[in-house]
Design an enzyme around this catalytic site. Structure first.
Site, short mmCIF file in Angstrom:
data_model
loop_
_atom_site.label_atom_id
_atom_site.label_comp_id
_atom_site.label_asym_id
_atom_site.label_seq_id
_atom_site.Cartn_x
_atom_site.Cartn_y
_atom_site.Cartn_z
N SER A 1 0.43 -0.82 -0.31
CA SER A 1 0.30 0.08 -0.07
C SER A 1 0.47 1.60 -0.05
CB SER A 1 -0.84 0.34 1.49
OG SER A 1 -2.27 -0.97 0.98
N THR B 1 -5.44 -3.71 7.38
CA THR B 1 -5.29 -5.20 7.06
C THR B 1 -5.66 -6.34 7.98
OG1 THR B 1 -4.31 -6.82 5.40
CG2 THR B 1 -2.49 -5.38 6.68
N LYS C 1 -9.40 -5.56 11.26
CA LYS C 1 -10.72 -5.19 10.43
C LYS C 1 -12.37 -5.08 10.99
CE LYS C 1 -9.12 -5.44 5.26
NZ LYS C 1 -9.42 -6.69 4.34
N GLY D 1 -12.85 -18.49 3.30
CA GLY D 1 -12.57 -18.02 4.21
C GLY D 1 -13.85 -17.51 4.71
N GLY E 1 -13.07 -13.99 7.06
CA GLY E 1 -12.77 -12.88 7.91
C GLY E 1 -13.07 -11.48 6.84
N GLY E 2 -12.53 -10.39 7.92
CA GLY E 2 -13.77 -9.20 6.56
C GLY E 2 -13.27 -9.29 5.42
N TYR F 1 -1.25 -11.61 -2.32
CA TYR F 1 -0.79 -11.20 -3.26
C TYR F 1 1.20 -10.91 -2.79
CZ TYR F 1 -0.07 -6.46 -0.81
OH TYR F 1 -0.29 -4.80 0.72
N GLY G 1 -3.59 -10.78 -6.82
CA GLY G 1 -4.42 -9.59 -5.94
C GLY G 1 -4.01 -8.51 -6.14
#
Length: 443
Positions: free
Chosen positions: A16, A59, A63, A126, A128-129, A211, A231
């Site tokens: 990021s 991340t 989250k 998955g 999760g968020g 990724y 990704g």
């Protein structure tokens, strides 16, 4: 300078910063984006407040925590129970507005890579968020969604919330769901086998959110001739939406994409992407514990501990405070730059730099050539506690020390942030604990 950040555990491999800093540069904005290592969402907010950061991306695994911390939330955050983008306001950054840009990121990653969603059978791995965001994105575009997770309870919870099918990663459930899937999205960490190669349909579109390293799923997808979506596409589009929330400006998508696909797969690599940087350089304000942390890193890892101020004193035959008093700050900074330049031949070293070392961008660039640079962040109160009445601090007067610290720190924080690959808080940790966080992230 306006600062932004990404936080998670771990966070050092996040791309990021490359993406957002490229966008800031493209639009000639006086802004910068950093990584914050933390053990909790709450600590992330505290560290961001010490930096004066205006916004953050979040991340795994924070989250859901940021969803609880946010006072205001957008509709996708409310739907998913997950916040991956936050604006910070108010005293100490405690006024948090939460957003979910992952839903947009998933949908745009699929659309821009030619995937038809409507009417497709889709499997999300998955719970999760990120997985919840993928489910919302797919359902919103008309897909028939099945959530598959290691534990059935979390998969069942998502099913109950959104009305999709669910199952586990057991052989039976995989055989039931995967062969007929037109879209498969993995939203789990780790790179080991999740789906056996024989079950993967050749005509499927596969998107792996992980990724930072190649997974078994992406290997199998390539072998089977699937449409494989990198990704980084998800990262790109959620990042573009986050950028617009942060700045109110349209994201320069081309510059952001180029930064992600420039050939550098993660931090800790030289520009040729082959040789790991072997040094860790510690920067930050006086009293943040850089010298002590360097020693702890050395004890834990076998790296050599180097202190630039100690090197200057050894070579000059005088104390730093005396050099300031006799020759002035400008002369001292020249000596300091020469000392830093010598370190370009150092290997496997933990280097404690002086508090003003990276004010000169040339020093920061020199360190960056061989080191991963870590900013040790502390509050003004903590700094004053650690510095005390130490008379060897040449830039702090004996009177009004708090005002001196605040002024000097505000002048330097942008320089620190621009130099740093990673920010670690020393607010509630001793030097050994700080070293453990750094080594956990970088080594």
């Amino acid at each position: 300078m306006e600062l932004f950040a990404v936080t998670g555990k771990p966070v050092f491999q996040s791309m990021s910063p490359q993406m957002h800093n490229a966008a800031f540069n493209e639009l000639s904005m006086d802004s910068h984006y950093v990584r914050i290592a933390a053990d909790s969402g709450e600590e992330s907010v505290e560290t961001a407040a010490m930096l004066g950061a205006a916004g953050m991306n979040i991340t795994a695994p924070f989250k859901e925590c940021f969803f609880r911390l946010a006072g205001k939330k957008d509709k996708f955050a409310e739907k998913t129970g997950s916040v991956n983008c936050a604006m910070l306001s108010g005293r100490n950054g405690r006024g948090i507005s939460g957003f979910n840009t992952d839903v947009f990121g998933v949908a745009e990653a699929l659309r821009n890579n030619g995937a038809d969603i409507s009417g497709q059978n889709a499997c999300v791995i998955g719970a999760g968020g990120a997985a919840r965001s993928a489910v919302i994105a797919l359902l919103g575009k008309g897909a028939n969604v099945t959530v598959l997770n290691r534990t059935v309870e979390k998969a069942r919870e998502i099913s109950g919330s959104f009305g999709c099918d669910y199952g586990t990663l057991s052989p039976g459930d995989l055989e039931k769901s995967i062969p007929g899937a037109g879209i498969i999205i993995s939203a789990v960490t780790g790179t080991g086998e999740i789906i056996p190669e024989k079950l993967l349909p050749e005509n499927a579109t596969v998107l792996d959110a992980n990724y930072s390293s190649k997974s078994t799923l992406t290997d199998y997808a390539e072998k089977k001739g699937c449409r494989l979506i990198d990704g980084r596409e998800w990262l790109l589009f959620q990042g573009a939406k986050s950028f617009e929330i942060f700045t109110g400006k349209k994201a320069p998508l081309g510059a952001m994409r180029s930064a992600l696909y420039s050939g550098q797969s993660g931090q800790g690599k030289q520009k040729n992407g082959k040789k790991n940087k072997t040094n860790i350089s510690l920067i930050g304000f006086m009293g943040t514990g850089k010298s002590s942390v360097a020693l702890e890193i050395s004890r834990a890892s076998g790296m050599r501990a180097i202190d630039t101020d100690a090197g200057i004193e050894k070579n000059s035959g005088g104390k730093v405070a005396d050099l300031f008093a006799r020759f002035g700050e400008a002369h001292f900074r020249g000596i300091e730059s020469a000392e830093i330049l010598k370190l370009e031949s150092a290997e496997n070293s933990a280097i404690a730099c002086g508090g003003g070392a990276v004010i000169d961008p040339k020093n920061a660039e020199s360190l960056r050539r061989h080191s991963n640079i870590v900013l040790l962040a502390s509050s003004v109160g903590r700094i004053l506690e650690m510095v005390g009445n130490d008379s060897t601090r040449p830039l702090l007067g004996r009177e009004n020390r708090e005002d001196s610290v605040r002024k000097l720190l505000s002048e330097r924080i942008g320089h620190y942030a621009c130099a740093a690959d990673l920010v670690v808080s020393g607010e509630k940790r001793n030097p050994k604990e700080i070293a453990e966080v750094i080594l956990r992230e970088i080594r």
